[in-house]
Scaffold this active site. Sequence first.
Site, PDB file in Angstrom:
ATOM      1  N   LYS A  96       0.878  -1.179   0.000  1.00 28.05           N
ATOM      2  CA  LYS A  96       0.000   0.000   0.000  1.00 28.05           C
ATOM      3  C   LYS A  96       0.908   1.219   0.000  1.00 28.05           C
ATOM      4  CE  LYS A  96      -3.197   2.835   2.648  1.00 28.05           C
ATOM      5  NZ  LYS A  96      -2.306   4.021   2.445  1.00 28.05           N
ATOM      6  N   GLY A 135       4.719   3.501  11.035  1.00 28.93           N
ATOM      7  CA  GLY A 135       3.836   4.662  11.081  1.00 28.93           C
ATOM      8  C   GLY A 135       3.447   5.012  12.497  1.00 28.93           C
ATOM      9  N   SER A 136       2.326   5.694  12.617  1.00 28.12           N
ATOM     10  CA  SER A 136       1.913   6.220  13.912  1.00 28.12           C
ATOM     11  C   SER A 136       1.353   5.122  14.805  1.00 28.12           C
ATOM     12  CB  SER A 136       0.850   7.301  13.720  1.00 28.12           C
ATOM     13  OG  SER A 136      -0.370   6.724  13.259  1.00 28.12           O
ATOM     14  N   GLY A 176      -1.210   2.247  13.529  1.00 23.83           N
ATOM     15  CA  GLY A 176      -0.646   0.910  13.671  1.00 23.83           C
ATOM     16  C   GLY A 176      -1.453   0.043  14.613  1.00 23.83           C
ATOM     17  N   GLU A 203       6.175  -0.954  13.444  1.00 19.57           N
ATOM     18  CA  GLU A 203       7.118  -0.067  14.136  1.00 19.57           C
ATOM     19  C   GLU A 203       6.368   1.238  14.328  1.00 19.57           C
ATOM     20  OE1 GLU A 203       9.058   3.048  14.528  1.00 19.57           O
ATOM     21  OE2 GLU A 203      10.113   2.626  12.661  1.00 19.57           O
ATOM     22  N   CYS A 242      12.154   8.063  13.289  1.00 17.65           N
ATOM     23  CA  CYS A 242      11.614   7.287  14.403  1.00 17.65           C
ATOM     24  C   CYS A 242      12.634   7.119  15.524  1.00 17.65           C
ATOM     25  CB  CYS A 242      11.122   5.925  13.921  1.00 17.65           C
ATOM     26  SG  CYS A 242      12.266   5.084  12.820  1.00 17.65           S
ATOM     27  N   GLU A 291       5.487  10.170  22.262  1.00 19.15           N
ATOM     28  CA  GLU A 291       6.267  10.728  21.165  1.00 19.15           C
ATOM     29  C   GLU A 291       5.588  11.952  20.567  1.00 19.15           C
ATOM     30  OE1 GLU A 291       8.290   9.110  17.020  1.00 19.15           O
ATOM     31  OE2 GLU A 291       6.288   8.403  17.571  1.00 19.15           O
TER      32      GLU A 291
END
Length: 503
Positions: free
Chosen positions: A182, A239-240, A244, A263, A300, A389
């Site tokens: 994707k 991603g976020s 996620g 992740e 990240c 984060e």
Amino acid sequence: MTYQPHGKHLIAGDWVASDQTFTSQPVTGDGQSYSSGGASEVDRAVQAAEEAFTTYGWTTREDRAVFLETIADEIEARGEDITRLGTAETGLPEGRLQGERGRTTGQLRMFADHIRKGDYLDRRHDEALPDRAPLPRPDLKMVQRPIGPVAVFGASNFPLAFSTAGGDTASALAAGCPVVVKGHPAHPATGEIVADAIHAAIQKCGLPAGTFSLIQGTSHELGSALVQHPLIQAVGFTGSLGAGRALYDLCAARPTPIPFFGELGSINPVFAMPAALSNRAAEMGEGWAGSLTMGVGQFCTNPGIVVAPKGADLDTFTKAATDALTGSDAAVMLTEGIADAYSKGVSRVASAAGVEELVSGSGAGRNATPAVYRVSAEDWLGNEDLAEEVFGPMGLIVTTDGPDQMLEVARKLDGQLTVTLQMDEGDTDTAKPFVPVLERKAGRLLVNGFPTGVEVADAMVHGGPYPASTNFGATSVGTLAIRRFTRPVSYQNMPDALLPSDL
């Protein structure tokens, strides 16, 4: 000839348009219309991947190694166009895109070398013992085998190394798994041209067309349909935390649950030990500021907090860091959404009890400036929001009464991608109690330096306990990443003619 994006999906060897479209939002130039896929495109791509697996999953390691190397060659052949499209879409400088392209082709070739060696197969053989008493032992052979079609989600912050032909795709293809990607809507042209390179490699190597597909789109339906398709066997995601976790829950709720290798997020704390702080506070402060703002903080592994003993040495560190950041020009972020989330995160931290502003930062439109705050360990320990984060160039200095309170902060941490110890020889005894705590908190422990910059190598771990990642036993960088897409199979008394070639 200059590559001009056409805005279609690549599905099983065909460039296919959809009725639904979205318009890209590049930093420079006009937006372009791209097809936006859904459940029907997903089904076609995954069905083709399943069909391809009956062939691709039984290819030799040499054939797959050549395929990976051919993808790398095809990406390099499109290098100038990739840089042109990528810089326009993301605002990343040319040097960054060129370096990321080298990282992408480098890890493709690294996996080619890795599968040629065959160590990842973990081959084992227990020979038959027909005369063993009281019962004979059968002949047993074990090897790691590919799991089947894999879904990969492109990342916003790495349009090459963590996207279409990035580490998830490279490791899955190396394992023998067809891949359906994707594409991330922040850089659809970059995704398309890299897919074109993979398509060319498939044709040159004579592999099944369904070995790789790229579906573009912005809808939640697309992501949900991909992870819930019954033929998808695993998912790779960067991603976020919010996105996620939603996909992770969908994977777990399937009639047949599948692994979701996500992740998701990390504040990557830096613990400044007393002797190091005394010896090189200013140097450390400047280094932290540089790492914090690298790539506008959109890594990240961005070192979001520093934990240190209060006093004159920390004041020196703080002054060096804030001097380096004060008056920084606004820099463009990858998307307006990321810039907006950064602005909201900065506001959340700034309004928390006990937080002192040192450098004012903000996000306006698609731009952001660095922000630095200071807070006592007591206030940090009492507010879980301060441990979340903020994706962007924001840093928080946590002041402590000394090593004992620093260790208390360490114990309070959630899972991280990295933890850094800034230490000198005089800090060895002080640091020893931290290691048993911190190795349970992170996938990578560093001494000195800063965590931005993830080496692509055999010994690298890019993962960690939740919420850094959803599977603490996996890594998305390094050769161990291939193990996410294999599973052990034992063959008992199997004739050689029926065994995989690796056995």
